[in-house]
Design a protein around this motif. Sequence first.
Motif: not given
Ligand SMILES: [Fe+2]
Length: 319
Positions: A153-154, A158, A199
Motif C-alpha cells: 500500500h505505502d 503513495h 488516500e
Molecule cells: Fe496510505
Amino acid sequence: MRDHVAMDKPTVPPSFDYSRIPAMPTSVFVAPLRKPAELSDDWLEPAQRKYGVEEHRIWDELYQRQIGLMPGHACREFMRGLERLNLGRGGVPDFKEMSEELRSLTGWSVVPVPMLIPDHVFYYHLANRRFPAGNFIRSREQFDYIQEPDVFHDVFGHVPLLTDPIFASYMEAYGRAGWKALKYNRLKALSALYWYTVEFGLILEDDQLRIYGAGILSGPTETVFSVEGRSPNRIHLNVDRVMRTDYTISDLQATYFVIESFRELFHLTEQRGFEPIYESLAPAFQYAKTAALDTDHIYHRGTQEYELRGGRGSGAKPA
Ligand SMILES: [Fe+2]
C-alpha cells in the motif's frame, strides 16, 4: 553591519519549528499505539527488513494484479511516477535506491516504520519530506484486504506521486499543517482532508475521472468502484466541507471528492490559513459520509446501494 531592514520590520509571531517532533498537547486524543522499545521518538526502524522469497513473491503478485488495472484508471502523474521508479523490477523495492531517485526529483525519501505511527510523528516526517512506509508485507491470507498500511500500500500506492513536484509540495504542506491542527485540537478535521485527497482522491483529466488516491490505487475493487460504480457520490473538493465530513475506514468510500489538478489542490489548502475553519469547527463531524449537499458541485449523485445494503461482509456487490 547593522541590518536596518530587519530592525524596522514589525515583530513576526514565532512560527512552528518543523525540524522537531511537535509536542502532543495532553488534551489531544491519541490512538493507543505502543512504540517498540528499541525505537526512538521518530519511530524509524534502523533499516529496511530483508524480505524472504515468499514475501517478494507476494509483492510481485500484488503488483501484477494492480498494474493491469492502472491504464484508464490511474492519473497521468501516477503512471509517470511508476515508470520513473521502476517499481515492477521484481520483489519489494529497495528503499535506498528508491529514495535516491526520489531525492533527485523532489527531495523526498522513503523511510521504514514498523506499523501505523502516531499523527504527530507522521506530520513531522512529512514536513521534512520523508514518507514513512510499513516495514512489512501482508500475508497470503490477507492478500485481498489488510487494514494496516503495509509496504505494498505505502510504496505502490503513495510513492509514485511523490515524483510529481506539485503533489510533493502538497504532502510537505500537509505535514506542516499538522502543527496548527494540534494547536487547535482538530486532528480529525485534518485527517478527513488527508483521507479524501491523499488516500481516496479523484482527479479530472481531459474531462475523464482518474484516481490519485493511494487507498484506491493499491486495491483492485475500489479502483473500479470509485470511478465506475453507481453507488458512491463524486463531488468537487471543497476543503471546508471535507473537513466536516465523516469517512469510512475499513470499506469502500460512500463519497469521493474530485479535483481539477494538483495545482488546484495545493492552492485550496496551502493558501488557506485553516484557523478560521478550526475556530468554527465542532469537534465531531457535521456531515454523514453519504451526504450530498445543495451547496455541493456534484458530478455524480450516488445511489448508495452498496452502503445501504450493508457494505463489506453483507454480501452486497460493489456496484
Ligand atoms: Fe496510505
